[in-house]
Scaffold this motif. Structure first.
Motif, PDB file in Angstrom:
ATOM      1  N   SER A   6       0.805  -1.220   0.000  1.00 36.24           N
ATOM      2  CA  SER A   6       0.000   0.000   0.000  1.00 36.24           C
ATOM      3  C   SER A   6       0.841   1.275   0.000  1.00 36.24           C
ATOM      4  O   SER A   6       0.330   2.353  -0.325  1.00 36.24           O
ATOM      5  N   VAL A   7       2.120   1.179   0.354  1.00 38.74           N
ATOM      6  CA  VAL A   7       2.957   2.376   0.425  1.00 38.74           C
ATOM      7  C   VAL A   7       4.091   2.350  -0.589  1.00 38.74           C
ATOM      8  O   VAL A   7       4.825   3.336  -0.729  1.00 38.74           O
ATOM      9  N   LYS A   8       4.233   1.259  -1.295  1.00 39.06           N
ATOM     10  CA  LYS A   8       5.342   1.122  -2.248  1.00 39.06           C
ATOM     11  C   LYS A   8       5.259   2.217  -3.310  1.00 39.06           C
ATOM     12  O   LYS A   8       4.189   2.472  -3.873  1.00 39.06           O
ATOM     13  N   GLY A   9       6.381   2.869  -3.550  1.00 41.14           N
ATOM     14  CA  GLY A   9       6.423   3.947  -4.519  1.00 41.14           C
ATOM     15  C   GLY A   9       6.118   5.307  -3.944  1.00 41.14           C
ATOM     16  O   GLY A   9       6.354   6.332  -4.595  1.00 41.14           O
ATOM     17  N   ARG A  10       5.585   5.343  -2.729  1.00 43.68           N
ATOM     18  CA  ARG A  10       5.263   6.624  -2.076  1.00 43.68           C
ATOM     19  C   ARG A  10       6.134   6.872  -0.849  1.00 43.68           C
ATOM     20  O   ARG A  10       6.457   8.027  -0.556  1.00 43.68           O
ATOM     21  N   PHE A  11       6.485   5.819  -0.148  1.00 48.06           N
ATOM     22  CA  PHE A  11       7.282   5.943   1.080  1.00 48.06           C
ATOM     23  C   PHE A  11       8.704   5.448   0.816  1.00 48.06           C
ATOM     24  O   PHE A  11       8.909   4.510   0.039  1.00 48.06           O
ATOM     25  N   THR A  12       9.649   6.060   1.510  1.00 49.27           N
ATOM     26  CA  THR A  12      11.043   5.638   1.415  1.00 49.27           C
ATOM     27  C   THR A  12      11.648   5.571   2.806  1.00 49.27           C
ATOM     28  O   THR A  12      11.613   6.552   3.556  1.00 49.27           O
ATOM     29  N   ILE A  13      12.180   4.411   3.145  1.00 51.84           N
ATOM     30  CA  ILE A  13      12.846   4.243   4.429  1.00 51.84           C
ATOM     31  C   ILE A  13      14.348   4.393   4.212  1.00 51.84           C
ATOM     32  O   ILE A  13      14.895   3.974   3.184  1.00 51.84           O
ATOM     33  N   SER A  14      15.002   5.008   5.189  1.00 48.63           N
ATOM     34  CA  SER A  14      16.455   5.144   5.130  1.00 48.63           C
ATOM     35  C   SER A  14      17.001   5.117   6.543  1.00 48.63           C
ATOM     36  O   SER A  14      16.238   5.269   7.517  1.00 48.63           O
ATOM     37  N   ARG A  15      18.302   4.903   6.654  1.00 47.05           N
ATOM     38  CA  ARG A  15      18.879   4.862   8.003  1.00 47.05           C
ATOM     39  C   ARG A  15      20.280   5.434   7.995  1.00 47.05           C
ATOM     40  O   ARG A  15      20.953   5.458   6.970  1.00 47.05           O
ATOM     41  N   ASP A  16      20.676   5.902   9.162  1.00 43.99           N
ATOM     42  CA  ASP A  16      22.036   6.391   9.372  1.00 43.99           C
ATOM     43  C   ASP A  16      22.623   5.500  10.455  1.00 43.99           C
ATOM     44  O   ASP A  16      22.325   5.670  11.636  1.00 43.99           O
ATOM     45  N   ASN A  17      23.436   4.530  10.059  1.00 45.36           N
ATOM     46  CA  ASN A  17      23.964   3.569  11.017  1.00 45.36           C
ATOM     47  C   ASN A  17      24.835   4.241  12.076  1.00 45.36           C
ATOM     48  O   ASN A  17      24.835   3.847  13.244  1.00 45.36           O
ATOM     49  N   ALA A  18      25.571   5.265  11.673  1.00 39.19           N
ATOM     50  CA  ALA A  18      26.460   5.932  12.614  1.00 39.19           C
ATOM     51  C   ALA A  18      25.680   6.650  13.713  1.00 39.19           C
ATOM     52  O   ALA A  18      26.115   6.723  14.866  1.00 39.19           O
ATOM     53  N   LYS A  19      24.511   7.163  13.346  1.00 41.82           N
ATOM     54  CA  LYS A  19      23.682   7.885  14.306  1.00 41.82           C
ATOM     55  C   LYS A  19      22.593   7.000  14.906  1.00 41.82           C
ATOM     56  O   LYS A  19      21.822   7.461  15.746  1.00 41.82           O
ATOM     57  N   ASN A  20      22.540   5.735  14.490  1.00 44.57           N
ATOM     58  CA  ASN A  20      21.481   4.835  14.966  1.00 44.57           C
ATOM     59  C   ASN A  20      20.110   5.489  14.805  1.00 44.57           C
ATOM     60  O   ASN A  20      19.300   5.537  15.738  1.00 44.57           O
ATOM     61  N   THR A  21      19.869   6.019  13.607  1.00 44.13           N
ATOM     62  CA  THR A  21      18.630   6.736  13.325  1.00 44.13           C
ATOM     63  C   THR A  21      18.014   6.175  12.061  1.00 44.13           C
ATOM     64  O   THR A  21      18.728   5.821  11.111  1.00 44.13           O
ATOM     65  N   VAL A  22      16.699   6.097  12.056  1.00 45.84           N
ATOM     66  CA  VAL A  22      15.979   5.651  10.867  1.00 45.84           C
ATOM     67  C   VAL A  22      14.935   6.698  10.511  1.00 45.84           C
ATOM     68  O   VAL A  22      14.412   7.398  11.385  1.00 45.84           O
ATOM     69  N   TYR A  23      14.665   6.815   9.216  1.00 42.55           N
ATOM     70  CA  TYR A  23      13.740   7.820   8.702  1.00 42.55           C
ATOM     71  C   TYR A  23      12.687   7.148   7.832  1.00 42.55           C
ATOM     72  O   TYR A  23      12.911   6.073   7.267  1.00 42.55           O
ATOM     73  N   LEU A  24      11.560   7.802   7.730  1.00 40.15           N
ATOM     74  CA  LEU A  24      10.533   7.369   6.797  1.00 40.15           C
ATOM     75  C   LEU A  24      10.011   8.604   6.074  1.00 40.15           C
ATOM     76  O   LEU A  24       9.325   9.439   6.673  1.00 40.15           O
ATOM     77  N   GLN A  25      10.382   8.724   4.811  1.00 36.20           N
ATOM     78  CA  GLN A  25       9.888   9.815   3.971  1.00 36.20           C
ATOM     79  C   GLN A  25       8.576   9.373   3.353  1.00 36.20           C
ATOM     80  O   GLN A  25       8.528   8.348   2.662  1.00 36.20           O
ATOM     81  N   MET A  26       7.530  10.133   3.617  1.00 39.03           N
ATOM     82  CA  MET A  26       6.201   9.762   3.146  1.00 39.03           C
ATOM     83  C   MET A  26       5.694  10.835   2.189  1.00 39.03           C
ATOM     84  O   MET A  26       5.509  11.992   2.590  1.00 39.03           O
ATOM     85  N   ASN A  27       5.507  10.457   0.949  1.00 35.34           N
ATOM     86  CA  ASN A  27       5.014  11.366  -0.077  1.00 35.34           C
ATOM     87  C   ASN A  27       3.645  10.913  -0.573  1.00 35.34           C
ATOM     88  O   ASN A  27       3.236   9.776  -0.347  1.00 35.34           O
ATOM     89  N   SER A  28       2.966  11.815  -1.257  1.00 31.90           N
ATOM     90  CA  SER A  28       1.643  11.499  -1.833  1.00 31.90           C
ATOM     91  C   SER A  28       0.738  10.847  -0.795  1.00 31.90           C
ATOM     92  O   SER A  28       0.101   9.821  -1.062  1.00 31.90           O
ATOM     93  N   LEU A  29       0.680  11.457   0.369  1.00 31.76           N
ATOM     94  CA  LEU A  29      -0.080  10.872   1.464  1.00 31.76           C
ATOM     95  C   LEU A  29      -1.565  10.849   1.170  1.00 31.76           C
ATOM     96  O   LEU A  29      -2.102  11.751   0.510  1.00 31.76           O
ATOM     97  N   LYS A  30      -2.212   9.792   1.655  1.00 32.17           N
ATOM     98  CA  LYS A  30      -3.636   9.575   1.454  1.00 32.17           C
ATOM     99  C   LYS A  30      -4.338   9.528   2.808  1.00 32.17           C
ATOM    100  O   LYS A  30      -3.704   9.202   3.822  1.00 32.17           O
ATOM    101  N   PRO A  31      -5.631   9.795   2.846  1.00 28.50           N
ATOM    102  CA  PRO A  31      -6.353   9.704   4.129  1.00 28.50           C
ATOM    103  C   PRO A  31      -6.196   8.340   4.796  1.00 28.50           C
ATOM    104  O   PRO A  31      -6.146   8.258   6.033  1.00 28.50           O
ATOM    105  N   GLU A  32      -6.090   7.287   4.003  1.00 27.96           N
ATOM    106  CA  GLU A  32      -5.947   5.946   4.583  1.00 27.96           C
ATOM    107  C   GLU A  32      -4.571   5.710   5.200  1.00 27.96           C
ATOM    108  O   GLU A  32      -4.349   4.667   5.825  1.00 27.96           O
ATOM    109  N   ASP A  33      -3.655   6.651   5.043  1.00 30.37           N
ATOM    110  CA  ASP A  33      -2.361   6.571   5.728  1.00 30.37           C
ATOM    111  C   ASP A  33      -2.449   7.088   7.167  1.00 30.37           C
ATOM    112  O   ASP A  33      -1.477   6.975   7.922  1.00 30.37           O
ATOM    113  N   THR A  34      -3.579   7.639   7.532  1.00 33.04           N
ATOM    114  CA  THR A  34      -3.756   8.152   8.890  1.00 33.04           C
ATOM    115  C   THR A  34      -3.615   7.028   9.909  1.00 33.04           C
ATOM    116  O   THR A  34      -4.296   6.006   9.817  1.00 33.04           O
TER     117      THR A  34
END
Length: 115
Positions: free
Chosen positions: A62-90
């Protein structure tokens, strides 16, 4: 006890974007996989995306092509970039970190998509 702390949630109109971040409150050694899950009211917690320490990613259909996960191993941090958001993503978006000694979870951050 170390927990994961999410940030970046909020309200956005359909079609908008948000970037979620997740960072441990203390030191966690040996994270081999990060994950983002989400839970809408009355629903079960669903997997959104995962990323391994080597960079291998996986997405819910349901999120493929719209969301992108990434991480910074050195900072032990993970991100989720969410584009083209839909009401069902609430949902409340929750971060997860897997280690050989067990899983860590955050409290979640609310994402609301509405006009």
């Amino acid at each position: 006890q170390v927990q994961l702390v999410e940030s970046g949630g909020g309200w956005v109109q359909p079609g908008g974007s948000l970037r979620l971040s997740c960072v441990p409150s203390g030191s966690i050694v040996g994270i081999y996989k990060w994950g983002w899950y989400r839970q809408a009211p009355g629903n079960q917690r669903d997997l959104v995306s995962t990323i391994t320490s080597g960079g291998r990613t996986n997405y819910a259909y349901s999120v493929k092509g719209r969301f992108t996960i990434s991480r910074d191993n050195a900072k032990n941090t993970v991100y989720l970039q969410m584009n083209s958001l839909k009401p069902e993503d609430t949902a409340v978006y929750v971060c997860n970190a897997q280690t050989a000694l067990g899983d860590y979870w955050g409290q979640g951050t609310q994402v609301t998509v509405s006009s």
